[in-house]
Design a protein around this motif. Sequence first.
Motif, PDB file in Angstrom:
ATOM      1  N   LEU A 152      25.684  40.834  -0.254  1.00 18.22           N
ATOM      2  CA  LEU A 152      26.516  41.096  -1.456  1.00 18.22           C
ATOM      3  C   LEU A 152      25.794  41.759  -2.532  1.00 18.22           C
ATOM      4  O   LEU A 152      26.361  42.578  -3.291  1.00 18.22           O
ATOM      5  CB  LEU A 152      27.067  39.680  -2.163  1.00 18.22           C
ATOM      6  N   LEU A 153      24.503  41.453  -2.616  1.00 19.41           N
ATOM      7  CA  LEU A 153      23.736  41.963  -3.790  1.00 19.41           C
ATOM      8  C   LEU A 153      23.440  43.611  -3.272  1.00 19.41           C
ATOM      9  O   LEU A 153      23.469  44.470  -4.216  1.00 19.41           O
ATOM     10  CB  LEU A 153      22.188  41.455  -3.867  1.00 19.41           C
ATOM     11  N   LEU A 163      34.606  41.723   6.772  1.00 22.40           N
ATOM     12  CA  LEU A 163      34.226  42.929   5.397  1.00 22.40           C
ATOM     13  C   LEU A 163      35.094  42.986   4.419  1.00 22.40           C
ATOM     14  O   LEU A 163      34.485  43.134   3.260  1.00 22.40           O
ATOM     15  CB  LEU A 163      34.020  44.392   6.455  1.00 22.40           C
ATOM     16  N   PRO A 164      36.444  42.985   4.727  1.00 25.08           N
ATOM     17  CA  PRO A 164      37.265  43.484   3.450  1.00 25.08           C
ATOM     18  C   PRO A 164      36.813  42.387   2.090  1.00 25.08           C
ATOM     19  O   PRO A 164      36.646  42.914   0.846  1.00 25.08           O
ATOM     20  CB  PRO A 164      38.620  43.190   3.733  1.00 25.08           C
ATOM     21  N   PRO A 165      36.787  40.974   2.267  1.00 24.16           N
ATOM     22  CA  PRO A 165      36.420  40.416   1.318  1.00 24.16           C
ATOM     23  C   PRO A 165      35.068  40.655   0.443  1.00 24.16           C
ATOM     24  O   PRO A 165      34.921  40.405  -0.688  1.00 24.16           O
ATOM     25  CB  PRO A 165      36.434  38.856   1.846  1.00 24.16           C
ATOM     26  N   SER A 218      32.015  42.476  -3.854  1.00 26.76           N
ATOM     27  CA  SER A 218      31.003  43.423  -4.598  1.00 26.76           C
ATOM     28  C   SER A 218      31.353  43.971  -5.835  1.00 26.76           C
ATOM     29  O   SER A 218      30.326  44.215  -6.717  1.00 26.76           O
ATOM     30  CB  SER A 218      30.564  44.257  -3.431  1.00 26.76           C
ATOM     31  N   GLY A 219      32.590  44.402  -6.214  1.00 23.30           N
ATOM     32  CA  GLY A 219      32.853  44.612  -7.236  1.00 23.30           C
ATOM     33  C   GLY A 219      32.426  46.170  -7.613  1.00 23.30           C
ATOM     34  O   GLY A 219      32.300  46.556  -8.832  1.00 23.30           O
ATOM     35  N   GLN A 240      34.681  50.957  -2.529  1.00 22.61           N
ATOM     36  CA  GLN A 240      36.067  50.392  -2.452  1.00 22.61           C
ATOM     37  C   GLN A 240      36.578  51.309  -1.195  1.00 22.61           C
ATOM     38  O   GLN A 240      36.497  52.723  -1.319  1.00 22.61           O
ATOM     39  CB  GLN A 240      36.867  50.250  -3.729  1.00 22.61           C
ATOM     40  N   MET A 241      37.759  50.927  -0.465  1.00 19.30           N
ATOM     41  CA  MET A 241      38.370  51.257   0.295  1.00 19.30           C
ATOM     42  C   MET A 241      39.127  52.669  -0.415  1.00 19.30           C
ATOM     43  O   MET A 241      39.548  52.615  -1.510  1.00 19.30           O
ATOM     44  CB  MET A 241      39.792  50.769   0.990  1.00 19.30           C
TER      45      MET A 241
END
Length: 315
Positions: free
Chosen positions: A77-78, A98-100, A105-106, A111-112
């Motif tokens: 996540l980092l 992967l989507p979550p 990650s913000g 992002q998609m």
Amino acid sequence: MKKRQKIECTMVALLAWTVFCAMVAPTAAEAKKLMVVTSTTDMAALAQEVGGDRIEVESIAKGYQDPHFVEAKPSFLLRLRRADLLIHVGLQLEIGWLPPLITQSGNPRIQMGAPGNLDASRFAEILEIAQGTVTRAEGDVHPFGNPHYWLDPDNGRRIARGIANKLADLDPGNSAFFQQRFQDFDKRLSAAEQKWDADMKPWRGRKVVTYHRSFPNFAKHFGLDVIAYVEPRPGIPPTPGHTIEVIQLMKRENCKVVLVEPYFDLKTPQSIGREAGAQVVVYLPSVGGEKQVTNYIELFNHNIGLLIKAFQPNH
Ligand SMILES: [Zn+2]
């Protein structure tokens, strides 16, 4: 020492100092390496081929893991938070995990739909695109086509080219470097491909059974015929009834090889092998499936070596 000699000495010393500084100090390119995260090791291997030392790349999944089901360590996540580019296989392969991570990650860059989100499937030839409506009752199917497309070297080349172009977009200063790396990879891959095609030529038309539908692109490229799957439907574990059908089919069709991905239980494949008089071969769908398979070309060397051995008449 004469004056002229002295000046020359000073100049040589200065030059040596400049060279030394250039070697030690980080160059501008090193100072801002692109941070690349990939969902799988194959995408990381292809990114590394074209990105060289101008990128830092790491895969979330390990090469010996089932890419449909991956538990990401918090450290990823980092990494995703800092990433300039996320490369994924797409076609819903990573839909379960992967989507979550992308959301959590913000990181707006990955992002998609953002420039730092690259779905590699858009570069590849995709097989088994479903016709009509597909429901989950038909198994863990991938309605937009089979996502195990990287096992065709021609797709590997297309993906590498796509990644090189994306890296050039994100880091225009290194554009020529990435294109040069791609040309070099293309050359090495083409040379390897000629050898693989020649090695596999005697075995064209050979029938095989695979555990999961991970093999259609490889089979198409090298002219193998996948006649059945150990799974009754993608993602559904073997059933006794289906296993008997597979054994009967293999006997009828004189099929002597069962290919299994390293993350599946060998019990059913082994009983199929015993009943049908066939060999069970654990092949590698991904780079890093075994320690020595460290890059994309080695992945094919490894699998083709296994197949040729299995097809030899003395087996
Ligand atoms: Zn699959």
